[in-house]
Motif scaffolding. Structure first.
Motif, mmCIF file in Angstrom:
data_model
loop_
_atom_site.group_PDB
_atom_site.id
_atom_site.type_symbol
_atom_site.label_atom_id
_atom_site.label_comp_id
_atom_site.label_asym_id
_atom_site.label_seq_id
_atom_site.Cartn_x
_atom_site.Cartn_y
_atom_site.Cartn_z
ATOM 1 N N SER A 282 0.303 -1.229 -0.163
ATOM 2 C CA SER A 282 0.090 -0.005 -0.339
ATOM 3 C C SER A 282 0.721 1.215 0.047
ATOM 4 O O SER A 282 2.292 1.140 0.449
ATOM 5 C CB SER A 282 -0.779 0.410 1.682
ATOM 6 O OG SER A 282 -0.213 0.190 2.625
ATOM 7 N N VAL A 283 0.601 2.195 -0.300
ATOM 8 C CA VAL A 283 0.587 3.670 -0.318
ATOM 9 C C VAL A 283 0.865 4.175 1.070
ATOM 10 O O VAL A 283 2.454 4.434 1.572
ATOM 11 C CB VAL A 283 -0.014 4.929 -0.836
ATOM 12 C CG1 VAL A 283 0.888 6.269 -1.477
ATOM 13 C CG2 VAL A 283 -0.056 4.368 -2.353
ATOM 14 N N LEU A 284 0.626 3.595 1.804
ATOM 15 C CA LEU A 284 0.581 4.041 3.370
ATOM 16 C C LEU A 284 2.275 2.990 3.862
ATOM 17 O O LEU A 284 2.784 3.996 4.270
ATOM 18 C CB LEU A 284 -0.582 3.171 4.418
ATOM 19 C CG LEU A 284 -0.399 4.161 5.425
ATOM 20 C CD1 LEU A 284 -0.511 4.943 5.939
ATOM 21 C CD2 LEU A 284 -1.969 2.988 6.507
ATOM 22 N N GLY A 285 1.737 2.162 3.725
ATOM 23 C CA GLY A 285 3.083 1.372 3.550
ATOM 24 C C GLY A 285 4.377 2.253 3.488
ATOM 25 O O GLY A 285 5.174 1.972 4.237
ATOM 26 N N LEU A 286 4.001 2.479 2.462
ATOM 27 C CA LEU A 286 5.551 3.293 1.941
ATOM 28 C C LEU A 286 6.158 4.473 2.176
ATOM 29 O O LEU A 286 6.913 4.444 2.663
ATOM 30 C CB LEU A 286 5.510 3.635 0.116
ATOM 31 C CG LEU A 286 7.147 4.155 -0.588
ATOM 32 C CD1 LEU A 286 8.229 3.582 -0.363
ATOM 33 C CD2 LEU A 286 6.542 5.480 -2.074
ATOM 34 N N ALA A 287 4.485 5.745 2.479
ATOM 35 C CA ALA A 287 4.739 5.837 3.231
ATOM 36 C C ALA A 287 5.376 6.578 5.040
ATOM 37 O O ALA A 287 6.416 6.655 5.705
ATOM 38 C CB ALA A 287 3.681 7.169 3.502
ATOM 39 N N ILE A 290 8.889 5.385 4.835
ATOM 40 C CA ILE A 290 10.082 7.170 4.334
ATOM 41 C C ILE A 290 9.875 7.835 5.652
ATOM 42 O O ILE A 290 11.081 8.617 6.055
ATOM 43 C CB ILE A 290 9.214 8.313 3.351
ATOM 44 C CG1 ILE A 290 8.912 6.813 2.335
ATOM 45 C CG2 ILE A 290 9.077 8.730 3.209
ATOM 46 C CD1 ILE A 290 8.509 7.806 0.773
ATOM 47 N N ALA A 291 8.390 7.834 6.273
ATOM 48 C CA ALA A 291 8.556 8.599 7.567
ATOM 49 C C ALA A 291 9.976 7.589 8.602
ATOM 50 O O ALA A 291 10.148 8.969 9.118
ATOM 51 C CB ALA A 291 7.701 8.200 8.281
ATOM 52 N N GLY A 292 9.685 6.286 8.732
ATOM 53 C CA GLY A 292 10.694 6.314 9.976
ATOM 54 C C GLY A 292 12.569 6.404 9.199
ATOM 55 O O GLY A 292 13.091 6.180 10.104
#
Length: 377
Positions: A282-287, A290-292
């Motif tokens: 999911s895009v949420l997983g990628l986000a 990136i945040a981490g």
């Protein structure tokens, strides 16, 4: 990746697929059914194809038995599957002319134990590159090369430090690589041993391929985990004896394993974070990834670890750029539990190694403070 391999009327029936939604069904070496890539990448699917069968010869003329014909019949084969990717589960039924002839279930454990189909390699003409590659393979398989590389590593590290410290550092490298070996053996993989490379560390080799992202994570992170254990053992020895030799060993070993955990391929950290981020469908997983990474870069610069923050940034960008190709991988992705557990394991190991370096740097000894100065450079 290979999802299923079973017998079907004397030939192998093999189902290949990916999280992108495409599936290909092979009967022997023949492609018999295809599902194109789509957002609907799991759930109930049916592959159907026909096989020609020949009945016994029958006479076309009652008076002339020599005149015969062959009656052709079509056999309908259906493979019904119910697929879930995270966590992986595959229920299947093989149907011949509306009769179930095979059924079962496959899980992550089955994928881990399977031996991937090796494609037939085309014959290549001899070339300088080919001969060099062949020579390297022959050299790599010889036991004598291990001794030669180990001796070269001892000489290289003795030149930088002392002979005693070089031997201790080699022991740390071997212990690190042994962690990879133990993980490979845990998954039933055959290993070829440990090769020490001067100024570059070591390699733990296996001829077998991994099938899942979980295998990639465990095999990759067990090296730094064993390295962390080695640093803790050296630190305890320093507390008990007061010998600064053990403190230096703990600090430099922690530094080596910390660099190995950077998210840069082909380092262990690159494999770990790539497996985690590529399993996020999911895009949420990628986000989140990136945040981490951004938090890690911020903390590195806040603590004055400029080099660590820079390399972390480069490695994170590399993983983000390759994220789009995650569905084309043959590796079974991590489920949600595997993603969370792997992330915690990774950051705990990184934090523990940094803590050891930071603690020993505060002793006031210039040599013990060198690993921290390297991170701050």
């Amino acid at each position: 990746m290979e999802l299923l391999r079973i017998d079907c009327l004397g030939k192998e029936l093999r189902l290949e697929g990916s999280m992108a939604g495409w599936q290909q069904l092979f009967w022997g070496d023949t492609l018999v059914s295809v599902k194109q890539a789509s957002a609907d990448n799991e759930g109930l699917k049916t592959h159907e194809f026909e096989l020609a069968a020949q009945a016994n010869p029958v006479s076309t003329d009652p008076k002339t038995s020599s005149e015969q014909a062959v009656v052709s019949q079509a056999i309908t084969i259906s493979l019904e599957i119910d697929l879930t990717w995270q966590p992986f589960n595959l229920d299947y039924r093989l149907i011949k002319d509306e009769q179930v002839i095979n059924s079962g279930t496959r899980s992550t454990k089955d994928i881990e134990r399977q031996v991937p189909i090796k494609p037939i390699e085309a014959q290549r003409k001899l070339s300088v590159v080919g001969l060099a590659s062949l020579g390297f393979k022959l050299l790599k398989s010889a036991k004598v090369i291990k001794v030669v590389l180990a001796g070269a590593s001892v000489a290289a590290y003795s030149w930088l430090f002392s002979f005693q410290f070089a031997l201790a550092l080699i022991a740390c490298l071997v212990f690190h690589e042994y962690g990879h070996i133990r993980a490979m053996k845990h998954f039933g993989m055959k290993t070829k041993g440990i090769y020490l490379i001067p100024f570059m560390g070591g390699l733990a080799l296996s001829d077998e391929k991994i099938n899942t992202r979980w295998q990639d994570v465990v095999i990759s992170i067990m090296g730094p985990t064993f390295g962390l254990i080695m640093s803790i053992m050296a630190l305890v020895a320093y507390w008990l004896t007061g010998n600064v030799f053990f403190a230096g060993l703990a600090a430099f070993n922690a530094l080596l394993n910390l660099f190995n955990l950077l998210p840069i391929l082909p380092l262990d950290g690159g494999h770990i974070l790539k497996s985690i981020s590529f399993s996020m469908n999911s895009v949420l997983g990628l986000a989140t990834c990136i945040a981490g990474a951004a938090v890690g870069v911020y903390l590195s610069y806040t603590l004055g670890l400029a080099l660590l923050g820079f390399l972390l940034l480069i490695g994170s960008l590399e993983i983000v750029f390759e994220w789009k190709t995650r569905h084309q991988s043959h590796l079974l992705p991590l489920d949600r539990y595997g993603q969370v557990f792997s992330t915690i394991w990774y950051f705990f190991t990184v934090g523990a190694l940094i803590a050891i370096i930071w603690y020993l740097a505060g002793s006031g000894d210039d040599m013990l403070g060198l690993p921290l100065k390297i991170l701050q450079s």
